[in-house]
Scaffold this active site. Structure first.
Site, mmCIF file in Angstrom:
data_model
loop_
_atom_site.group_PDB
_atom_site.id
_atom_site.type_symbol
_atom_site.label_atom_id
_atom_site.label_comp_id
_atom_site.label_asym_id
_atom_site.label_seq_id
_atom_site.Cartn_x
_atom_site.Cartn_y
_atom_site.Cartn_z
ATOM 1 N N CYS A 120 25.002 4.671 38.019
ATOM 2 C CA CYS A 120 23.287 5.232 38.532
ATOM 3 C C CYS A 120 22.439 4.443 38.987
ATOM 4 C CB CYS A 120 23.254 6.550 38.568
ATOM 5 S SG CYS A 120 21.761 7.189 39.531
ATOM 6 N N CYS A 130 17.839 6.722 42.240
ATOM 7 C CA CYS A 130 18.368 6.713 42.779
ATOM 8 C C CYS A 130 18.920 5.472 43.179
ATOM 9 C CB CYS A 130 19.523 7.723 42.517
ATOM 10 S SG CYS A 130 18.880 9.047 40.496
ATOM 11 N N LYS A 196 25.310 18.060 42.510
ATOM 12 C CA LYS A 196 24.595 18.203 41.269
ATOM 13 C C LYS A 196 23.640 18.381 41.870
ATOM 14 C CE LYS A 196 22.034 14.230 38.922
ATOM 15 N NZ LYS A 196 22.435 12.926 38.222
ATOM 16 N N GLU A 234 30.526 19.451 49.631
ATOM 17 C CA GLU A 234 30.637 17.915 48.830
ATOM 18 C C GLU A 234 31.254 17.237 47.725
ATOM 19 O OE1 GLU A 234 28.117 15.616 48.672
ATOM 20 O OE2 GLU A 234 25.739 16.258 49.000
ATOM 21 N N LYS A 249 26.807 21.024 37.909
ATOM 22 C CA LYS A 249 25.545 20.078 37.200
ATOM 23 C C LYS A 249 24.634 20.936 37.841
ATOM 24 C CE LYS A 249 23.354 16.293 35.503
ATOM 25 N NZ LYS A 249 22.877 14.748 35.749
ATOM 26 N N SER A 275 20.094 19.161 30.130
ATOM 27 C CA SER A 275 19.165 18.838 28.416
ATOM 28 C C SER A 275 18.118 19.515 28.830
ATOM 29 C CB SER A 275 18.905 17.269 29.166
ATOM 30 O OG SER A 275 17.750 17.017 30.219
ATOM 31 N N TYR A 314 25.507 18.361 24.997
ATOM 32 C CA TYR A 314 24.922 17.385 23.768
ATOM 33 C C TYR A 314 24.949 18.010 22.538
ATOM 34 C CZ TYR A 314 22.443 15.428 27.960
ATOM 35 O OH TYR A 314 22.349 14.684 28.585
#
Ligand code: PBG
Length: 327
Positions: A120, A130, A196, A234, A249, A275, A314
């Site tokens: 990206c 982006c 996304k 998509e 995502k 995140s 994470y």
């Protein structure tokens, strides 16, 4: 047959019984640990909105990758944080850029660990978008796609095992496939961030990567969270353009789409436990509102149940430790 002949609780009576009939499990090898590697970062730099996650120097990233490999984690996902950003994001395809250097160093230190690179421009552009921005402030799709293909190739040249475009420009998967094939990387797979969404749950990431758009937002390229059919479309387009794996995502509020994309594409599906989803769990656990270990394992299990083979999270290191303790 119904109650009383049928008693669902019979198969829940003991740990052994539950273990015998459990439908879904999570393996460390299915987990991907994201790493933020900075050019101008001292060894490790805490990220305020993501307790337990740090920006890493090259040496720090190598250390973290070795730890991930030792825990049996399948892959790391690299995000490069350049010292200098410019309008075109030229640090993204720099052969000596931070993501490229980190890829080489990690492949050298832990050859068995897969390195996935995020493709990206947003971490590299001064405006934080982006892609390339035109004079009127709009993002130029086709010109951006060329730079993304160049970036993906530079990652493959550095030794990336998988490239993962996250920009949401149209046609980028096909362009990346063509450029990879032309440059001798026909065997490098593409993990497409296919569905996304323009999500509030990326907030902490943008803090970590200093990639909040300087003006406007990402809604002209990332998807509207209200649209499910469009997510499948998509994903199918990315399959046609040559994606080897597809991603949904964020993850937690999108289980329906993990399932729908899985059904429609029959490709391996990755779910990105982003995140903000991580930050919510960490904050609630720190406040004593929930049991972190139980909550994380429940979340990861639910993503596998929804249909994801691969989970980017994470929590990967903690989860790998907990999973090893369970068996
Ligand atoms: C880059 C990118 C983003 C994330 C992954 N790749 C940020 C964004 O689109 O704003 C978010 C990851 C996360 O929140 O954990 N385009």
């Amino acid at each position: 047959m119904a109650f009383p002949q049928t008693r669902m609780r019979r198969l829940r009576a003991s740990a052994g019984m539950r273990g015998l009939v459990r439908e879904t499990d999570v393996r460390a090898a299915q987990l991907v640990l994201p790493l933020f590697v900075g050019e101008a970062v001292p060894e490790r730099e805490p990220i305020a909105t993501m307790p337990g996650v740090q920006r890493l120097s090259l040496a720090g990233a190598v250390e973290e990758a070795r730890a991930a490999a030792d825990l049996g984690i399948g892959a790391v996902l690299l995000f490069g944080l350049p010292a200098v950003k410019d309008e075109h994001g030229s640090g993204a395809w720099d052969e000596a850029g931070v993501a490229q250097l980190a890829t080489r160093a990690i492949k050298h230190a832990a050859p068995g660990l897969l390195v996935i690179t995020d493709v990206c421009l947003c971490e590299y552009t001064s405006h934080g978008h982006c892609g390339l921005v035109r004079e009127d402030g709009s993002v130029d799709n086709d010109a951006s796609v060329e730079l993304l293909a160049r970036t993906a190739c530079s990652h493959a040249r550095a030794g990336a095992d998988i490239v993962a475009p996250s920009d949401m420009m149209d046609g980028r998967v096909g362009a990346i496939r063509e450029e990879l094939d032309g440059e001798g990387f026909a065997e490098t797979p593409i993990l497409a961030y296919s569905a996304k969404f323009a999500s509030a749950f990326y907030g902490p990431f943008r803090d970590a990567a200093h990639s909040t758009p300087a003006f406007g937002d990402r809604r002209s390229y990332q998807m509207d969270p209200a649209n499910g059919r469009e997510a499948v479309r998509e994903a199918l387009l990315d399959v046609r353009e040559g994606a080897d794996m597809v991603m949904v995502k964020p993850a937690l509020a999108y289980g329906d789409l993990i399932r729908a994309v899985k059904r429609a594409t029959r490709l391996p599906v990755a779910a990105y436990n982003v995140s903000g989803e991580y930050a919510m769990v960490k904050a609630a656990a720190a406040a004593g509102y929930l049991d972190e270990r139980a909550a994380v394992l429940e979340i990861l299990t639910s993503l596998r149940r929804a249909g994801a083979e691969v989970i980017i999270t994470y929590h990967a290191k903690d989860a790998a430790r907990w999973l090893a303790e369970q068996t």
